[in-house]
Design a protein around this motif. Structure first.
Motif, PDB file in Angstrom:
ATOM      1  N   ARG A   1       0.841  -1.209   0.000  1.00 28.36           N
ATOM      2  CA  ARG A   1       0.000   0.000   0.000  1.00 28.36           C
ATOM      3  C   ARG A   1       0.871   1.253   0.000  1.00 28.36           C
ATOM      4  O   ARG A   1       1.846   1.328   0.759  1.00 28.36           O
ATOM      5  CB  ARG A   1      -0.874  -0.020   1.262  1.00 28.36           C
TER       6      ARG A   1
ATOM      7  N   ASN B   1      -1.417   6.759   1.928  1.00 29.92           N
ATOM      8  CA  ASN B   1      -2.846   6.427   2.045  1.00 29.92           C
ATOM      9  C   ASN B   1      -3.121   6.034   3.498  1.00 29.92           C
ATOM     10  O   ASN B   1      -2.747   4.956   3.933  1.00 29.92           O
ATOM     11  CB  ASN B   1      -3.186   5.279   1.086  1.00 29.92           C
ATOM     12  N   PRO B   2      -3.763   6.919   4.286  1.00 29.03           N
ATOM     13  CA  PRO B   2      -3.851   6.698   5.728  1.00 29.03           C
ATOM     14  C   PRO B   2      -4.735   5.515   6.110  1.00 29.03           C
ATOM     15  O   PRO B   2      -5.589   5.092   5.351  1.00 29.03           O
ATOM     16  CB  PRO B   2      -4.466   8.004   6.245  1.00 29.03           C
TER      17      PRO B   2
ATOM     18  N   THR C   1      -4.945  14.969  10.459  1.00 30.08           N
ATOM     19  CA  THR C   1      -6.207  14.399  10.938  1.00 30.08           C
ATOM     20  C   THR C   1      -6.043  12.891  11.071  1.00 30.08           C
ATOM     21  O   THR C   1      -5.131  12.309  10.477  1.00 30.08           O
ATOM     22  CB  THR C   1      -7.333  14.662   9.935  1.00 30.08           C
TER      23      THR C   1
ATOM     24  N   ALA D   1      -8.463   9.081  11.289  1.00 33.41           N
ATOM     25  CA  ALA D   1      -9.755   8.401  11.161  1.00 33.41           C
ATOM     26  C   ALA D   1      -9.888   7.336  12.250  1.00 33.41           C
ATOM     27  O   ALA D   1      -8.944   6.586  12.497  1.00 33.41           O
ATOM     28  CB  ALA D   1      -9.843   7.757   9.778  1.00 33.41           C
TER      29      ALA D   1
ATOM     30  N   PRO E   1      -6.085  -1.124   7.669  1.00 28.75           N
ATOM     31  CA  PRO E   1      -6.766  -1.005   6.378  1.00 28.75           C
ATOM     32  C   PRO E   1      -7.364  -2.370   6.035  1.00 28.75           C
ATOM     33  O   PRO E   1      -7.223  -3.326   6.810  1.00 28.75           O
ATOM     34  CB  PRO E   1      -5.637  -0.643   5.415  1.00 28.75           C
ATOM     35  N   SER E   2      -8.029  -2.467   4.903  1.00 30.36           N
ATOM     36  CA  SER E   2      -8.578  -3.758   4.485  1.00 30.36           C
ATOM     37  C   SER E   2      -7.430  -4.739   4.219  1.00 30.36           C
ATOM     38  O   SER E   2      -6.350  -4.338   3.801  1.00 30.36           O
ATOM     39  CB  SER E   2      -9.437  -3.569   3.246  1.00 30.36           C
TER      40      SER E   2
ATOM     41  N   ARG F   1     -16.084   8.628   1.806  1.00 28.81           N
ATOM     42  CA  ARG F   1     -16.330   7.300   1.239  1.00 28.81           C
ATOM     43  C   ARG F   1     -17.711   6.848   1.722  1.00 28.81           C
ATOM     44  O   ARG F   1     -17.945   6.792   2.918  1.00 28.81           O
ATOM     45  CB  ARG F   1     -15.257   6.314   1.721  1.00 28.81           C
TER      46      ARG F   1
ATOM     47  N   SER G   1      -9.595  12.475   0.339  1.00 28.87           N
ATOM     48  CA  SER G   1      -9.203  11.227   0.971  1.00 28.87           C
ATOM     49  C   SER G   1      -8.156  10.580   0.059  1.00 28.87           C
ATOM     50  O   SER G   1      -8.465  10.232  -1.072  1.00 28.87           O
ATOM     51  CB  SER G   1     -10.432  10.340   1.101  1.00 28.87           C
TER      52      SER G   1
ATOM     53  N   GLY H   1      -7.004   7.790  -0.355  1.00 28.88           N
ATOM     54  CA  GLY H   1      -7.359   6.499  -0.938  1.00 28.88           C
ATOM     55  C   GLY H   1      -8.093   6.623  -2.271  1.00 28.88           C
ATOM     56  O   GLY H   1      -8.095   5.713  -3.083  1.00 28.88           O
TER      57      GLY H   1
HETATM   58  P1  AMP Z   1      -9.172   1.184   4.106  1.00 26.24           P
HETATM   59  O1  AMP Z   1      -8.284   1.219   5.303  1.00 26.24           O
HETATM   60  O2  AMP Z   1      -8.672   0.289   3.019  1.00 26.24           O
HETATM   61  O3  AMP Z   1     -10.586   0.946   4.482  1.00 26.24           O
HETATM   62  O4  AMP Z   1      -9.085   2.663   3.588  1.00 26.24           O
HETATM   63  C1  AMP Z   1      -9.252   3.727   4.512  1.00 26.24           C
HETATM   64  C2  AMP Z   1      -9.837   4.893   3.780  1.00 26.24           C
HETATM   65  O5  AMP Z   1      -9.999   5.989   4.678  1.00 26.24           O
HETATM   66  C3  AMP Z   1      -8.952   5.356   2.649  1.00 26.24           C
HETATM   67  O6  AMP Z   1      -9.768   5.721   1.540  1.00 26.24           O
HETATM   68  C4  AMP Z   1      -8.262   6.570   3.257  1.00 26.24           C
HETATM   69  O7  AMP Z   1      -7.845   7.480   2.264  1.00 26.24           O
HETATM   70  C5  AMP Z   1      -9.353   7.141   4.165  1.00 26.24           C
HETATM   71  N1  AMP Z   1      -8.769   7.891   5.291  1.00 26.24           N
HETATM   72  C6  AMP Z   1      -8.185   7.389   6.397  1.00 26.24           C
HETATM   73  N2  AMP Z   1      -7.729   8.377   7.190  1.00 26.24           N
HETATM   74  C7  AMP Z   1      -7.997   9.538   6.560  1.00 26.24           C
HETATM   75  C8  AMP Z   1      -7.760  10.921   6.877  1.00 26.24           C
HETATM   76  N3  AMP Z   1      -7.125  11.289   7.970  1.00 26.24           N
HETATM   77  N4  AMP Z   1      -8.201  11.841   5.987  1.00 26.24           N
HETATM   78  C9  AMP Z   1      -8.841  11.476   4.849  1.00 26.24           C
HETATM   79  N5  AMP Z   1      -9.092  10.190   4.504  1.00 26.24           N
HETATM   80  C10 AMP Z   1      -8.682   9.228   5.347  1.00 26.24           C
END
Ligand code: AMP
Ligand code: MG
Length: 346
Positions: free
Chosen positions: A58, A62-63, A117, A119, A142-143, A194, A228, A230
């Motif tokens: 990854r 990509n957070p 930031t 999540a 992540p996934s 998302r 985002s 991702g």
């Molecule tokens: P996944 O972990 O595969 O479910 O992907 C996590 C998703 O959350 C991705 O699309 C990331 O870009 C998005 N995401 C996680 N943390 C942040 C953040 N601090 N700001 C914007 N998007 C985030």
């Protein structure tokens, strides 16, 4: 590395305890959630989080989402808890909603991809909760798929992608929702980055107006910055070429049947992502019924598993589009990315 699989279907204790040991030692554990399977590491240990990115391939900008076991943990992870966040947590947690706010100093850069930031989510799955609780730290996850591939919705998918790369998979059976959590940013105006099972309408009923980021349903324009990170990568994509056909069920199905025939004439093996309403249009053709068009959550629940299944046999997957409203938004967001935004409107 040998990958061990422990079932948590009847008794999550053994798997959660073994998983927590590995997490605290800096290792990786794949675990079920109600959305998709996650690939977890100690979210406060930068080296452990780096190992997730290496195992998945990854991109490091990509957070990842931090998974917690108790709402109060957000106080140590966010600088300030937005008022709207308390209302949303009380309504939707535990559940498939991820909230973003300004991060505190204890959150490593490795988790946030350098953003200011972070999540956070409190999952509803019992195995996930027990694992996080036993580990006693927020779990970055992540996934649990190889980067860019469809997310795993059962332990077999994780094993396919991660065999030999991680020490442990907790097998909790099939995931309830089958698509990832709704991601809502509260860092500014409430904005969905998302879409997921918690819809814009459900969120708006609790906190008032909620925006949807433009990148949810359309590709980023050149030079545009992704809200985002991702969103800027190829995502959820099988090896087969995916084409989406949108329109009324009848028109879309007729177009798909026509495309199927012409692609097969060119020597391509095709398969159709069909619905209960349209299956009769596809007699004599290869198709998989994803669910009921009137209940998009049924399509979401089987989308990734069906893409993986069809990918084993087909060069080309033809899928019906549905209106990207309410629960349909999460489905179209994933499907359009799997298709690299190749869509035909009829
Ligand atoms: P996944 O972990 O595969 O479910 O992907 C996590 C998703 O959350 C991705 O699309 C990331 O870009 C998005 N995401 C996680 N943390 C942040 C953040 N601090 N700001 C914007 N998007 C985030
Ligand atoms: Mg993912």
């Amino acid at each position: 590395m040998k990958t061990e699989v422990i079932s948590t279907v009847f008794d999550p204790e053994l798997g959660a305890n073994r998983g927590a040991q590995i997490i605290l030692a800096g290792g990786l554990v794949a675990f079920p959630t109600e959305t998709v399977y996650g690939l977890g590491a100690n979210g406060l240990n930068p080296d452990a989080v780096r190992a997730i990115y290496a195992a998945k391939g990854r991109p490091t900008d990509n957070p990842s989402i931090l998974h917690i076991a108790h709402k109060e943990q957000v106080k140590s992870l966010w600088r300030r808890v937005p008022d709207a966040a308390w209302k949303l947590m009380d309504t939707f947690w535990p559940g498939p909603l991820t909230l973003i706010a300004q991060r505190s100093d204890i959150v490593p850069d490795e988790v946030t991809g350098g953003l200011d930031t972070v999540a956070v989510r409190l999952p509803a799955n019992r195995t996930a909760q027990l694992l996080i609780e036993r580990a006693g730290v927020p779990i970055a996850a992540p996934s649990a798929n190889m980067s860019g591939k469809p997310s795993p919705t059962c332990a077999g998918h994780v094993l396919h992608d991660m065999d030999g790369r991680i020490p442990l998979i907790l097998d909790g059976g099939s995931c309830q929702y089958g698509v990832e959590s709704t991601v809502l940013s509260l860092a500014g105006e409430p904005t969905i980055l998302r879409p997921g099972a918690i819809t814009r309408e459900m969120l708006a009923a609790v906190i008032g107006e909620v925006r949807v980021a433009p990148s949810v349903l359309s590709p980023l324009k050149k030079g545009e910055v992704a809200a985002s990170p991702g969103m800027k990568y190829k995502h959820y994509a099988p090896n087969a070429e995916v084409v989406v056909v949108s329109g009324t069920p009848e028109k879309a199905a007729k177009k798909i049947a026509e495309l199927y025939c012409s692609l097969e004439m060119q020597g391509k093996k095709c398969e159709i992502a069909a619905t209960e309403q349209t299956k009769d249009f596809y007699l004599e053709k290869k198709y998989v019924i994803l669910g009921d068009r009137n209940y998009p959550e049924t399509l979401c629940a089987s989308l990734f598993a069906s893409l993986r299944e069809m990918d084993r046999r087909a060069d080309c997957i033809l899928a019906e589009g549905i209106p990207a409203e309410d629960a349909g938004m999460a489905y179209m967001n994933r499907l359009l990315r799997a298709a690299g935004f190749r869509m035909i409107n009829v």
